[in-house]
Design an enzyme around this catalytic site. Structure first.
Site, PDB file in Angstrom:
ATOM      1  N   CYS A   2       4.822  -7.320   2.547  1.00  0.00           N
ATOM      2  CA  CYS A   2       5.520  -8.364   1.815  1.00  0.00           C
ATOM      3  C   CYS A   2       5.301  -8.139   0.314  1.00  0.00           C
ATOM      4  CB  CYS A   2       5.069  -9.773   2.143  1.00  0.00           C
ATOM      5  SG  CYS A   2       5.311 -10.214   3.862  1.00  0.00           S
ATOM      6  N   ARG A  27       7.328  -2.601   0.532  1.00  0.00           N
ATOM      7  CA  ARG A  27       6.281  -3.416   1.148  1.00  0.00           C
ATOM      8  C   ARG A  27       6.791  -4.235   2.332  1.00  0.00           C
ATOM      9  NH1 ARG A  27       1.840  -3.897  -2.095  1.00  0.00           N
ATOM     10  NH2 ARG A  27       1.205  -5.756  -0.955  1.00  0.00           N
ATOM     11  N   TRP A  74       7.907  -8.672   5.315  1.00  0.00           N
ATOM     12  CA  TRP A  74       7.613  -7.876   6.511  1.00  0.00           C
ATOM     13  C   TRP A  74       7.061  -8.874   7.500  1.00  0.00           C
ATOM     14  CZ3 TRP A  74       3.464  -6.447   9.646  1.00  0.00           C
ATOM     15  CH2 TRP A  74       3.648  -5.300  10.428  1.00  0.00           C
ATOM     16  N   ASN A 100       2.109 -13.566   0.802  1.00  0.00           N
ATOM     17  CA  ASN A 100       1.863 -12.274   1.434  1.00  0.00           C
ATOM     18  C   ASN A 100       0.545 -12.410   2.175  1.00  0.00           C
ATOM     19  OD1 ASN A 100       1.326  -9.584   2.022  1.00  0.00           O
ATOM     20  ND2 ASN A 100       0.770  -9.070  -0.084  1.00  0.00           N
ATOM     21  N   GLY A 101       0.520 -12.050   3.459  1.00  0.00           N
ATOM     22  CA  GLY A 101      -0.721 -12.138   4.230  1.00  0.00           C
ATOM     23  C   GLY A 101      -0.521 -12.899   5.524  1.00  0.00           C
ATOM     24  N   GLU A 482      -0.664  15.503  10.183  1.00  0.00           N
ATOM     25  CA  GLU A 482       0.116  14.853   9.136  1.00  0.00           C
ATOM     26  C   GLU A 482       1.603  15.201   9.272  1.00  0.00           C
ATOM     27  OE1 GLU A 482      -0.042  12.483   7.317  1.00  0.00           O
ATOM     28  OE2 GLU A 482       1.370  12.785   5.691  1.00  0.00           O
ATOM     29  N   LYS A 486       4.582  12.421   9.688  1.00  0.00           N
ATOM     30  CA  LYS A 486       5.685  12.330   8.729  1.00  0.00           C
ATOM     31  C   LYS A 486       7.020  12.353   9.454  1.00  0.00           C
ATOM     32  CE  LYS A 486       4.324  11.297   6.071  1.00  0.00           C
ATOM     33  NZ  LYS A 486       3.267  10.713   5.346  1.00  0.00           N
ATOM     34  N   GLU A 489       7.664   9.085  11.632  1.00  0.00           N
ATOM     35  CA  GLU A 489       7.846   7.815  10.917  1.00  0.00           C
ATOM     36  C   GLU A 489       9.182   7.708  10.196  1.00  0.00           C
ATOM     37  OE1 GLU A 489       4.826   8.600   7.179  1.00  0.00           O
ATOM     38  OE2 GLU A 489       5.438   6.550   7.518  1.00  0.00           O
ATOM     39  N   HIS A 505      -4.063  22.472  28.483  1.00  0.00           N
ATOM     40  CA  HIS A 505      -4.862  21.528  29.266  1.00  0.00           C
ATOM     41  C   HIS A 505      -4.041  20.300  29.645  1.00  0.00           C
ATOM     42  CE1 HIS A 505      -8.416  23.956  28.805  1.00  0.00           C
ATOM     43  NE2 HIS A 505      -8.132  24.076  27.521  1.00  0.00           N
ATOM     44  N   LYS A 604       4.735  -0.169   3.284  1.00  0.00           N
ATOM     45  CA  LYS A 604       3.848   0.817   2.672  1.00  0.00           C
ATOM     46  C   LYS A 604       2.395   0.358   2.612  1.00  0.00           C
ATOM     47  CE  LYS A 604       3.651   4.319  -0.797  1.00  0.00           C
ATOM     48  NZ  LYS A 604       3.684   5.401   0.191  1.00  0.00           N
TER      49      LYS A 604
HETATM   50  C1  F6R Z   1       2.324   7.223   6.275  1.00  0.00           C
HETATM   51  C2  F6R Z   1       1.546   6.334   5.446  1.00  0.00           C
HETATM   52  C3  F6R Z   1       0.502   5.507   6.103  1.00  0.00           C
HETATM   53  C4  F6R Z   1      -0.669   5.246   5.141  1.00  0.00           C
HETATM   54  C5  F6R Z   1      -1.654   4.255   5.753  1.00  0.00           C
HETATM   55  C6  F6R Z   1      -2.844   4.037   4.854  1.00  0.00           C
HETATM   56  O1  F6R Z   1       3.215   7.971   5.518  1.00  0.00           O
HETATM   57  O2  F6R Z   1       1.753   6.234   4.274  1.00  0.00           O
HETATM   58  O3  F6R Z   1       0.048   6.066   7.293  1.00  0.00           O
HETATM   59  O4  F6R Z   1      -1.304   6.445   4.877  1.00  0.00           O
HETATM   60  O5  F6R Z   1      -1.002   3.042   5.981  1.00  0.00           O
HETATM   61  O6  F6R Z   1      -2.436   3.550   3.611  1.00  0.00           O
HETATM   62  P1  F6R Z   1      -3.359   3.644   2.332  1.00  0.00           P
HETATM   63  O7  F6R Z   1      -3.496   5.088   2.001  1.00  0.00           O
HETATM   64  O8  F6R Z   1      -2.626   2.870   1.281  1.00  0.00           O
HETATM   65  O9  F6R Z   1      -4.677   3.033   2.711  1.00  0.00           O
END
Ligand code: F6R
Length: 609
Positions: A2, A27, A74, A100-101, A482, A486, A489, A505, A604
């Site tokens: 949010c 967000r 969100w 937010n929260g 990673e 990527k 997502e 396995h 994010k």
């Molecule tokens: C994926 C992504 C998330 C963040 C995770 C931690 O692309 O960005 O997996 O890495 O939510 O976020 P931070 O780094 O802000 O603690």
């Protein structure tokens, strides 16, 4: 999760709030809303869906005013809908609020308020705060806010407009970020810096339960008991343009293209490029401490967890120090063998991830020596960690982390070298040689970016693929994790990472005609081993794409497509090989028509558990 924006000052607040919400869309983006004092009337506009829907409504029914608050949501409590969108008001319409929260005891409070005549219209926990404040309000906003904050449990960042004081915004927070901007004849509040950069670079970060009162003439701060306190603004040197898309179609592509620059900026902060020596005082341990470490624990989430996985391999390989890596949401509730005085490192782009914050607080309670790798100055993690190593990636707007992941693994690599030197596992000359090599990586990254059409072409032929498996050994396995995240997502294509030797396995049963297997094969010592694994999937019908460190003739026999990065020391290869993986995810998502910068169901900054 949010985004909140509030403005009071000389300007019409609506464009300021809408620009801010657009900058904060990463967000959350399932609904948006705005509340503005237009003359003596509080006007609300809300819309389900992305911010563009709210913009369309504002075009049809414009509103203007000198003070207002806005929100991009969100959803946590209550589905995404017009009625659940913020801002919310109390029954008597004495105020409007954005939040937010998560309010954990909202049902209990709601029961009490319903008995006292409050009529709820939404399913949100936020409306409970609006009604509670309205119920407690007796003419003094500060008193009502103090009382309300003492009653609510959970996490919150709140911005409130009171009918009796229309040009003032009241704010408070707990475990949710809030940044206050001090402008000329204007004051701004937001969940994150990019929303206010255009108006001011002088900002204060709110700490838990502090209260800020924003007026055109300035911002006054109070502690949780209502005693006025002084806060000195920090000057943010992020460039306004860096939070804008420029000529790029998506922020994600812009941010991938910024990676060579991110590399240089982060590198130069920790390395003296005159003689390729580490600025050893920039690292959070002394030689004596480094020598006495028996173990390092790294805790983080998502992409940052993957940076920790790579960090573990760098540190164990170069510094000969044992490293445990854990996911923050697991660490915080599992048994732990951590002892007082042990080093404990968290990695977080935002510095606001709820689980990572909780994990760090747990380590602090045990008495660990806490350190953070973080991208955001003033964030909760950067404030609470015993010491901070910043990543110098600038603002990252796309939900998928790209340049910040790179900056995190650069810092992890440099930590490994610093620990290696301080622990006597590498000589100063060997470290210097490695740093010299490292300084050449951005040029190799640029070559990949200049030739990105190769990846685009591959994606244009592969976007219908249903399953993608990323395999690798050692450093490549950490990188594969990673790469798989990527891809899933942003493109919604099912993808998984496997240690290449582990496939047989069980997982190999999933390989069928048309499966795509990306074999990360940048570690020359392990080439013979991964060659066998590539062959195992190739003969079972998989299309194999090999990513190699320089030319590897052997790759041809076992793969259908080969991408080469410049030949480099194998420990440095992941720093470069991540770029084609990010590009692959990007182009597959674009081909599929996915909303690359704002993938479904995500936000994010994950400020809730
Ligand atoms: C994926 C992504 C998330 C963040 C995770 C931690 O692309 O960005 O997996 O890495 O939510 O976020 P931070 O780094 O802000 O603690």
């Amino acid at each position: 999760m949010c985004g909140i924006v509030g403005y009071t000052g000389d300007k019409n607040c609506v464009p300021v709030i809408m620009n801010g919400l657009t900058a904060l869309a990463y967000r959350g983006y399932d609904s948006a809303g705005i509340a503005v004092w237009e003359g003596s009337e509080l006007v609300l506009r809300k819309a389900k869906g992305k911010i563009d829907n709210l913009k369309a409504i504002l075009e049809q029914s414009p509103v203007s005013g000198k003070s207002g608050i806005g929100h991009t949501r969100w959803a946590t409590h209550g589905e995404p809908s017009d009625v659940n969108a913020h801002p919310h008001t109390d029954t008597r319409k004495t105020l409007a609020i954005v939040h937010n929260g998560i309010i954990e005891n909202y049902q209990q409070i709601k029961g009490m308020l319903v008995k006292n005549g409050c009529e709820f219209v939404s399913e949100t926990d936020t409306e409970v705060v609006a009604q509670l404040l309205g119920y407690l309000y007796r003419g003094n906003p500060l008193t009502a806010l103090k009382q309300a904050v003492a009653l609510i449990e959970g996490s919150f960042a709140l911005a409130i407009l009171f009918a009796d004081d229309p040009e003032t915004i009241y704010c408070t927070c707990k475990d949710s970020p809030m940044v206050l901007g001090h402008g000329q004849n204007e004051s701004v509040v937001a969940s994150d810096i990019p929303a206010i950069l255009e108006y001011t670079r002088d900002v204060c970060f709110m700490q838990d339960r502090q209260i800020a009162v924003l007026r055109k003439s300035g911002i006054t701060y109070y502690d949780e008991f209502g005693v006025e306190i002084q806060k000195t603004p920090t000057h943010i040197d992020w460039d306004v343009e860096s939070a804008k898309k420029g000529n790029y179609e998506h922020f994600m592509m812009k941010e991938i293209c910024e990676e060579p620059e991110t590399f240089r900026k982060t590198f130069e902060q920790y390395v003296s490029t005159k003689d390729f020596t580490l600025k050893s005082d920039r690292f959070p341990w002394s030689e004596e401490q480094a020598k006495n470490f028996d173990r390092l624990t790294i805790v983080s989430c998502g992409t940052a967890y993957h940076a920790g996985m790579l960090g573990k391999r760098f540190i164990e390989h170069m510094a000969k120090l044992s490293v445990d890596v854990d996911i923050a949401s697991e660490f915080r509730y599992n048994d732990t063998m951590l002892q007082s005085g042990e080093p404990f490192l968290v990695i977080s782009q935002s510095g606001e991830t709820a689980d990572t914050i909780a994990a760090m607080r747990r380590a602090k309670e045990i008495g660990c020596n806490t350190m953070a790798v973080c991208n955001v100055t003033g964030s909760t993690i950067s404030r609470e960690a015993g010491s901070v190593m910043y990543t110098y990636a600038g603002p990252e707007i796309a939900v998928a982390a790209t340049k910040t992941y790179l900056a995190q693994i650069i810092v992890m690599y440099l930590c490994a070298l610093d620990l290696a030197q301080k622990r006597g596992a590498m000589t100063a000359e060997a470290v210097s040689e490695r740093l010299r090599e490292m300084s050449k990586v951005p040029a190799s990254m640029q070559k990949i970016l200049d030739n990105k059409e190769q990846v685009q072409f591959f994606a244009s032929r592969s976007f219908a693929v249903k399953h993608v498996f990323f395999i690798g050994r050692g450093l490549d396995y950490a990188l594969a994790m990673e790469a798989a995240l990527k891809l899933k997502e942003i493109s919604y294509i099912h993808s998984e990472a496997y240690a290449a030797g582990e496939l047989k396995h069980g997982t190999i049963a999933l390989i069928e005609d048309g499966s795509l297997v990306v074999a990360l094969a940048t570690q020359p010592e392990l080439q013979a081993k991964i060659a066998s694994n590539m062959e195992e999937v190739r003969v079972r019908g998989a299309h194999v794409l090999a990513v190699t460190n320089g030319h590897w003739e052997g790759a041809k026999g076992h793969s259908h497509t080969q991408w080469e990065i410049d030949q480099m020391d194998e420990t440095l290869a992941p720093l470069c090989a991540i770029i084609p993986m990010q590009l692959l995810a990007y182009y597959l998502a674009v081909q599929k028509g996915c909303p690359v910068d704002q993938p479904r169901n995500l936000a994010k900054s994950v400020t809730v558990e």
